[in-house]
Design an enzyme around this catalytic site. Structure first.
Site, short mmCIF file in Angstrom:
data_model
loop_
_atom_site.label_atom_id
_atom_site.label_comp_id
_atom_site.label_asym_id
_atom_site.label_seq_id
_atom_site.Cartn_x
_atom_site.Cartn_y
_atom_site.Cartn_z
N LYS A 171 -35.17 46.34 -11.22
CA LYS A 171 -33.71 46.46 -10.91
C LYS A 171 -33.21 46.91 -9.68
O LYS A 171 -33.70 47.78 -8.69
CB LYS A 171 -33.18 47.33 -11.63
CG LYS A 171 -33.50 48.01 -12.24
CD LYS A 171 -32.22 50.09 -11.54
CE LYS A 171 -31.36 49.07 -11.26
NZ LYS A 171 -30.73 50.71 -10.92
N THR A 182 -37.57 53.13 -4.30
CA THR A 182 -36.07 52.26 -3.69
C THR A 182 -35.41 51.35 -5.27
O THR A 182 -34.39 51.25 -4.67
CB THR A 182 -35.31 51.35 -2.50
OG1 THR A 182 -35.83 50.34 -2.93
CG2 THR A 182 -35.74 51.81 -1.37
N GLU A 262 -24.38 46.19 -3.90
CA GLU A 262 -22.90 46.25 -4.33
C GLU A 262 -21.88 46.04 -3.05
O GLU A 262 -22.32 46.38 -1.85
CB GLU A 262 -22.93 47.65 -4.52
CG GLU A 262 -23.44 47.83 -5.94
CD GLU A 262 -23.35 49.73 -6.64
OE1 GLU A 262 -22.49 49.89 -5.62
OE2 GLU A 262 -23.19 49.13 -7.60
#
Length: 380
Positions: A171, A182, A262
């Site tokens: 994820k 990360t 995002e």
């Protein structure tokens, strides 16, 4: 089926009420063996979440039998009580599976600075223990999502040495930057390998994959990459071959994370060639990847190569300014540190953008991956 594609693994993903949406938020991966060798790499952020501190301790002996992961809360910056919550979670998993708590890794992801609702979490763990199955990999991958819009999985099957499979789930959609790892990632294999080998493999695989992703320059408190080997296929691969397979699934996951970053509309590959050393190539690539002015320009479909040069010029890498070349999507917009082909020839309409920086200072080459910066990053 991601982490359950290799023999010897079961998994589950269930809803425990940690997320307001009611979506799955607790995952469990179980290694049924016969081997329980494991290794991992973690965030280099000096502020580490309780699950990172716990899991580093459990890996001291190079063994793991289970990994429990939750979304809906990072359990970071929660003090001694947060660490006790992690310990309690591991004990609850261990009791349900007939293991010791030291055999259980814990990973959490979500908002920093908030205690987890332990009644919900422990009830979810009980549900996950009852649900683990050799078909549960995809459910587990779904349960670790936060702002990810899709679950992220990868599988590779050895062709050079038949019989070995490597599976992975991960994820990550923000706070993606090098310094390991990360994101949350679990990699499994049914190959036979000892802990020392797995440690070398996961470090090298991460070095050439996750270490070269730089979405927003932000380093999380919870980053964890775990590699577990069940030995269930009975085959020992040459270390280089196992490293190659693990690196492939890690690179696959890294690319999926960038594609889901995002607010992003562009996936950008920055290849630095002609570097005097790998360290120089990394420094230049990361400097370009972290240049917010460039990332905003690419969002606006502006091939502003001057911002590439400006980023290169902030580094300590070996190069002569009047020898730098820059190409964007195959158009050499900068030649010898000056204008090259017409920038209007650059087509930035597709999601993928390739930037090539030639330092003309040596023979080293590598690629760093990043994405554009949009207003969606603020709202998501």
């Amino acid at each position: 089926m991601s982490v359950t594609a290799p023999k010897g693994f079961r998994a589950a993903g269930v809803a425990a009420g940690l997320k307001p949406s009611g979506r799955p938020d607790v995952a469990l991966v179980v290694n049924d063996g016969p081997s329980d060798a494991a290794a991992g790499v973690f965030t280099r952020n000096r502020i580490k979440a309780a699950p990172v501190l716990w899991t580093r301790q459990t890996l001291a002996d190079g063994r793991l039998r289970a990994v429990v992961l939750n979304s809906g809360g990072a359990n970071a910056c929660t003090g001694p009580a947060g660490f006790a919550d992690t310990h309690t979670t591991a004990e609850h998993v261990a009791a349900g599976l007939g293991l010791g708590a030291g055999d259980v890794a814990v990973c959490s992801t979500g908002l920093i600075g908030v205690r987890l609702p332990m009644d919900n979490l422990l009830a979810g763990v009980t549900k996950a223990v009852a649900a683990v199955a050799d078909t549960g990999g995809d459910d587990a991958a779904e349960a670790i999502r936060t702002t990810d819009t899709v679950a992220k999985t990868a599988v590779r099957i050895s062709t050079a040495t038949p019989g070995v499979t490597v599976g992975a789930m991960g994820k990550g959609a923000a706070m993606l930057a090098p310094s390991l790892a990360t994101m949350l990632v679990v990699v499994t294999t049914d190959a036979v390998a000892d802990a020392a080998t797995l440690d070398r493999v996961v470090r090298e695989a991460s070095r050439v994959s996750f270490e070269r992703v730089d979405s927003d320059g932000c380093l999380s408190t919870n980053d964890t990459v775990l590699l577990l080997a069940s030995g269930a296929c009975g085959v020992t691969l040459p270390e280089a071959e196992l490293t190659g397979l693990v690196a492939e699934v890690c690179t696959d996951l890294a690319q999926q994370m960038l594609g889901d970053a995002e607010g992003s509309t562009k996936t950008i590959a920055i290849t630095v060639t002609g570097a005097a050393s790998e360290a120089d190539a990394l420094e230049v690539g990361r400097s370009v990847a972290r240049n917010n002015l460039l990332k905003c320009a690419l969002y606006g479909k502006d091939p502003n190569w001057g911002r590439v040069l400006a980023a290169v010029g902030t580094t300590q890498a070996a190069f002569e300014p009047d020898q730098l070349d820059v190409s964007m999507n195959g158009v050499q917009v900068c030649r010898a540190g000056a204008p090259g082909e017409d920038r209007d020839l650059v087509d930035l309409s597709d999601r993928r953008i390739d930037i090539l920086v030639d330092l003309h200072a040596g023979a080293e080459e590598l690629t760093i991956w990043t994405n554009d910066l949009t207003d969606g990053y603020v709202y998501e």
